[in-house]
Design an enzyme around this catalytic site. Sequence first.
Site, PDB file in Angstrom:
ATOM      1  N   LYS A 175       0.854  -1.186   0.000  1.00 58.40           N
ATOM      2  CA  LYS A 175       0.000   0.000   0.000  1.00 58.40           C
ATOM      3  C   LYS A 175       0.890   1.236   0.000  1.00 58.40           C
ATOM      4  CE  LYS A 175      -1.822   2.810   2.941  1.00 58.40           C
ATOM      5  NZ  LYS A 175      -1.936   4.032   2.087  1.00 58.40           N
ATOM      6  N   GLU A 250       9.889   1.748  10.759  1.00 59.90           N
ATOM      7  CA  GLU A 250      10.898   2.806  10.711  1.00 59.90           C
ATOM      8  C   GLU A 250      10.139   4.120  10.706  1.00 59.90           C
ATOM      9  OE1 GLU A 250      13.873   2.376  11.333  1.00 59.90           O
ATOM     10  OE2 GLU A 250      14.065   0.223  11.027  1.00 59.90           O
ATOM     11  N   CYS A 284      12.979  11.700   7.040  1.00 61.93           N
ATOM     12  CA  CYS A 284      13.037  11.280   8.440  1.00 61.93           C
ATOM     13  C   CYS A 284      14.432  11.455   9.018  1.00 61.93           C
ATOM     14  CB  CYS A 284      12.574   9.840   8.586  1.00 61.93           C
ATOM     15  SG  CYS A 284      13.470   8.663   7.557  1.00 61.93           S
ATOM     16  N   GLU A 383       9.260  16.526  15.837  1.00 61.58           N
ATOM     17  CA  GLU A 383       9.569  16.451  14.412  1.00 61.58           C
ATOM     18  C   GLU A 383       8.705  17.452  13.641  1.00 61.58           C
ATOM     19  OE1 GLU A 383      10.554  12.952  11.272  1.00 61.58           O
ATOM     20  OE2 GLU A 383       8.626  12.776  12.308  1.00 61.58           O
TER      21      GLU A 383
END
Length: 482
Positions: A175, A250, A284, A383
């Site tokens: 997906k 992750e 990331c 973040e």
Amino acid sequence: MTERKQNYVNGEWIESATGETVAVGNPANPSEVVARYQQSGAADAADAVEAAAAAADDWAATPGPERGRILREAGIRLAERKDELTNLLVAEEGKARAEASGEVQRAVDIFHYFAGKASDLGGTVKSPSAPNQHLYTVEEPVGVAALITPWNYPIAIPAWKLAPALAAGNAVVLKPASIAPGVALELAEALDDAGLPDGVLNVVTGPGSAVGTEFIEHEAVDAVSFTGSSEVGQLVYEQATDAGKRVQTELGGKNPTVVSESADPAEAADIVANGGFGTTGQSCTACSRAIVHESVYDEFVDELVDRAESVDIGPGAEHEMGPQVSAAERDSTLEYVGIAEDEGATLAAGGGVPAGAEVESGYFVEPTVFVDATPDMRIAQEEVFGPVVAVIEVSDFDEGLAVANNVPYGLSASVVTDDHAEANRFVDEAEAGVVKINEKTTGLELHVPFGGFKRSSSETWREQGDAGLSFYTIEKTVYDSY
């Protein structure tokens, strides 16, 4: 007419059972629709899993060199279409052309790398305690692997999950992120053209709440690999483990670059700017904290501000830095700018939306630098996922290392120093899965492990290289007496 893309299930390109589609626009010009994709539901996802389960045994029994041949041929086909795929990636994700081209090449390289690895899978031979006995191990695929991938590297991340899964003999359901799924579907086309048997790979587009949940919870799925935000990743981990799956996640990062007293401020500013503003900060592993020794702080800030203000912003097809991928991502970045100012950080560069005819309609944000930041500010803890760097002043290396580690994330970290002892201490003590010396926090080799600590990963299995294959295989030990 806008092209209408289909799902890839059991070797066929098909419409979803829902009959619904969703438009994906160009983030540099949102009124431009790139393509329409299937807005699939749980039933579509279940059909894909069942196709994979039906194909799994035959693919597992296919010799490794033959699996590798198909991967290698798919890589060749991707390379032949590199310009076309680069254009699609730029149009859907907004990435600058040079970055998009590099990402497509990364996918090609991944397929070629794991094509070779497919021939090496086997096991180990050990010396038995008993006479007249052979003792050895064999590696087998886990079965059906469900891959859920993000929008920020929409071809590289699917490739680095998909290639080792197929090389190891697993059937796969994938997906891709709904916001930029086009290049992931092109991976399926390349593999189909290369001769991948029907059902071994199935790609379904649609919302995570329907497609992703079905992939995670379906009883025929044996392993789940997810890349995305820490918040969603924790939910995926809980869903998958509750369902008894092998799981790998992750997730996000709050990546520091520590600038030592011995560092050259201009060199350090180059490293931080490349790590913080490259890919519009939407990585990331992007550098979002520069932790700088007081003796070089002022000069470093001047150099970093100069680099932020000189970045060429505009549509990715022609400019150095493209837009953020969506209005929501742009607005989130601008919200963090306001939060940082409210908490007392000083805006030294950027902080807004650039002006000009080329950027007035897209999701553009200026490269942004905050100074006078403190380690406890939200801008230094959370973040942002945009081109924003918070600069924190420290009095010595020990304080810098402590500040670097004092966040809930641990993905990538770098140090800029000419002191060998500091470099080695940083390697030993930095709480991050990727540690770099005199390098930007972004950028990864494909043949070494990748993964994080703390909230940046489930800390279960690493990706890429031999470690990437390990997630998709399980060992069987054989005692053969004669």
